[in-house]
Each structure stands twice: as structure tokens, then as C-alpha cells.
Design a protein around this motif. Structure first.
Motif, short mmCIF file in Angstrom:
data_model
loop_
_atom_site.label_atom_id
_atom_site.label_comp_id
_atom_site.label_asym_id
_atom_site.label_seq_id
_atom_site.Cartn_x
_atom_site.Cartn_y
_atom_site.Cartn_z
N ALA A 1 0.87 -1.18 0.00
CA ALA A 1 0.00 0.00 0.00
C ALA A 1 0.90 1.22 0.00
O ALA A 1 1.94 1.23 0.67
N GLU A 2 0.53 2.23 -0.76
CA GLU A 2 1.38 3.42 -0.79
C GLU A 2 0.96 4.45 0.24
O GLU A 2 1.65 5.44 0.45
N SER A 3 -0.19 4.25 0.85
CA SER A 3 -0.63 5.20 1.88
C SER A 3 -1.59 4.46 2.80
O SER A 3 -1.97 3.33 2.54
N TYR A 4 -2.00 5.15 3.87
CA TYR A 4 -2.94 4.56 4.82
C TYR A 4 -4.38 4.85 4.40
O TYR A 4 -5.18 5.31 5.20
N ILE B 1 1.78 -3.47 5.43
CA ILE B 1 2.19 -3.46 4.02
C ILE B 1 2.35 -2.04 3.47
O ILE B 1 2.59 -1.85 2.30
N VAL B 2 2.18 -1.05 4.36
CA VAL B 2 2.32 0.33 3.88
C VAL B 2 3.79 0.66 3.70
O VAL B 2 4.60 0.48 4.61
N ARG C 1 -2.13 -3.02 -3.63
CA ARG C 1 -1.96 -3.82 -4.82
C ARG C 1 -1.18 -5.08 -4.44
O ARG C 1 -0.24 -5.00 -3.65
N CYS C 2 -1.58 -6.21 -4.98
CA CYS C 2 -0.87 -7.46 -4.69
C CYS C 2 -0.38 -8.06 -6.00
O CYS C 2 -1.03 -7.93 -7.04
N SER C 3 0.76 -8.70 -5.94
CA SER C 3 1.25 -9.40 -7.12
C SER C 3 1.81 -10.76 -6.71
O SER C 3 2.20 -10.96 -5.55
N GLN D 1 -3.38 -13.71 5.00
CA GLN D 1 -3.95 -12.72 5.91
C GLN D 1 -2.88 -11.70 6.24
O GLN D 1 -1.71 -12.04 6.40
N PHE D 2 -3.30 -10.45 6.34
CA PHE D 2 -2.32 -9.41 6.71
C PHE D 2 -3.05 -8.16 7.18
O PHE D 2 -4.25 -8.01 6.95
N PHE D 3 -2.30 -7.30 7.83
CA PHE D 3 -2.82 -5.99 8.23
C PHE D 3 -2.29 -4.94 7.25
O PHE D 3 -1.14 -5.04 6.79
N ILE D 4 -3.14 -3.98 6.94
CA ILE D 4 -2.69 -2.93 6.03
C ILE D 4 -1.48 -2.21 6.62
O ILE D 4 -0.53 -1.89 5.92
N ARG D 5 -1.48 -2.01 7.94
CA ARG D 5 -0.35 -1.29 8.56
C ARG D 5 0.99 -1.98 8.29
O ARG D 5 2.04 -1.35 8.31
#
Ligand SMILES: *[C@@H]1O[C@H](CO)[C@@H](O)[C@H](O)[C@H]1NC(C)=O
Ligand SMILES: *[C@@H]1O[C@H](CO)[C@@H](O)[C@H](O)[C@H]1NC(C)=O
Ligand SMILES: *[C@@H]1O[C@H](CO)[C@@H](O)[C@H](O)[C@H]1NC(C)=O
Ligand SMILES: *[C@@H]1O[C@H](CO)[C@@H](O)[C@H](O)[C@H]1NC(C)=O
Length: 203
Positions: A108-111, A194-195, A116-118, A188-192
């Protein structure tokens, strides 16, 4: 020369998939698969990958076709017909035999809850992905873009709040179909986690 071209065409196992088929069915290797024709017609005929139904490993009865002892050559596109009218199509695949890990990376580029996943996979595969959001609701299937065995898709979690702590992880489920087999896995993951904001280049 013409003979050679013909031979190569005949060796093509199944129609290469260009998009995720609307209807598919996963069977176990050597198991039986019952394919249903969604129609009110009483009598239907079947084709596999465009060829008239062959041989004894198939039992056609009313609106169903039973594939006995599913193997890789029996995978593919099953269509039922009333004369020349196409009634229904189901893509039949064999469930993944190997449970190998996949390289999925999400960023993620921001909160703001979008990311995006690849991942990589068989070159001939088509994938779709679906998000279980942080509030537990299930998103729609998103088709993945693929090129040379690399796939990607973008997602947004509208329930994501950048000012509150994420209590539940997101779950991303991926489904892939290659010509003959089915792949299914989830992370499973948290957005925090992957930022990774685009940082300014150090001078
Ligand atoms: C069967 O066909 C009907 C009418 O086209 C459609 O509304 C329904 O969703 C179909 N069912 C399945 C299981 O595909
Ligand atoms: C399956 O076959 C039907 C009938 O020939 C065709 O319309 C359909 O596009 C094929 N689907 C795939 C996924 O190849
Ligand atoms: C994951 O990616 C690494 C580096 O790109 C590669 O060496 C490895 O084979 C990949 N693993 C799988 C299961 O594709
Ligand atoms: C794919 O995996 C999910 C769990 O991650 C499961 O609920 C689902 O039934 C699987 N789909 C198939 C077709 O096996």
C-alpha cells in the motif's frame, strides 16, 4: 508442412483460458465429476473442448454428464447443446495436487485502504482474487492481470480507518485456473504491515 501444423493443433490439450470462466468445477484426480447443464431441455448433447463427447468414461443422462475417473486429458471446457444451440458451459479442472507456497506480495502506498498485490504462477493460468475486509464483509471477485507468469490486482477496503487500530487482518483469497488444474490459497495481513510510502530519494 500442412500436416505438421495439423499435428501441432491436435496436440493442444484444451483451449487456453483467456479469462476466468463464469462457471467452473473442481474435481479430484481419479474421482467422478457430475457436470450439470442448466437448461429445461430434456435431451442435450455434450462436447469437450469443442469435440463431440467421446468414449466410455462419460455417462450422459438427462441434463447431467458424469466424468468417470477424472484425469488431466478429461479436463477442459464442457458444453451442452440442443442441436446447434449452446445451452451451458462448465470448465472442469483437477484440484491442485501440490500445495506449494506462492510468492504473494502486497503493498500500500498510503494509509487509505487501497493496495496492490502481485504473485507468480503458471504462465497459462488465469487468476481472480477476493478480499474479506476488516469489517468481515466479503468483496467481489476481481480478475487479475497477468503477463509472463506474473499476476497482479488492486484492491480497496472502504471499511479501513486510518485513525483506528486494525483489529482484524484482511484476508485475500486467490483462485487460479490453468488449462487443467485449480489453485486456491489465501493470505492474511494488516494494512499497517504493508504500507510502504514512496520515500524521497536520498541526495
Ligand atoms: C441457470 O439459468 C438461469 C437462467 O438463465 C439463471 O438465472 C441461473 O442463475 C442459472 N443457474 C446456474 C446454477 O447457473
Ligand atoms: C467453451 O466452449 C463454448 C462452446 O464452444 C464456447 O462458447 C466458450 O467460449 C468456451 N469457453 C472457454 C472458456 O473456452
Ligand atoms: C519466489 O520468488 C523468488 C525470487 O523471485 C524465487 O526464487 C522463488 O522461486 C519463488 N518461489 C515460488 C514458489 O515461486
Ligand atoms: C478455496 O479455499 C477456501 C478457503 O481458503 C475454501 O473456503 C473454498 O471452498 C476453496 N474452494 C474450492 C473450490 O476448493
Amino acid at each position: 508442412m500442412l500436416g505438421l501444423v495439423g499435428l501441432l493443433l491436435c496436440l493442444t490439450p484444451a483451449d487456453a483460458l483467456t479469462a476466468f470462466p463464469p462457471k467452473f468445477q473442481v474435481g479430484k484426480l481419479n474421482g467422478d465429476v457430475v457436470v450439470k447443464c442448466n437448461t429445461s431441455e430434456q435431451r442435450v448433447t455434450w462436447t469437450q473442448n469443442g469435440e463431440p463427447e467421446p468414449m466410455a468414461e462419460f455417462v450422459a443422462k438427462g441434463q447431467t454428464l458424469t466424468i468417470l475417473g477424472l484425469d488431466l486429458p478429461a479436463a477442459g471446457n464442457y458444453s451442452c447443446w440442443a442441436g446447434t444451440v449452446l445451452l451451458d458451459t462448465t470448465y472442469v479442472v483437477v484440484s491442485g495436487t501440490r500445495e506449494e507456497g506462492m510468492n504473494i506480495s502486497c503493498q500500500a502506498e498510503s494509509y487509505h485502504g487501497s493496495f496492490r498485490c502481485s504473485w507468480n504462477g503458471p504462465r497459462s493460468a488465469v487468476f481472480r482474487a477476493r478480499l474479506t475486509r476488516s469489517d468481515g464483509s466479503l468483496g467481489k471477485w476481481v480478475p487479475a492481470a497477468g503477463r509472463h507468469g506474473w499476476f497482479s490486482a488492486s484492491f480497496a477496503d472502504p471499511s479501513f480507518c486510518p485513525f483506528a487500530e486494525e483489529l482484524r487482518p484482511l484476508q485475500l483469497q486467490l483462485e487460479g485456473l490453468s488449462d487443467t488444474s485449480y489453485l486456491n490459497f489465501s493470505i492474511q495481513f494488516f494494512i499497517r504491515d504493508i504500507v510502504r510510502p514512496k520515500t524521497h530519494r536520498r541526495i
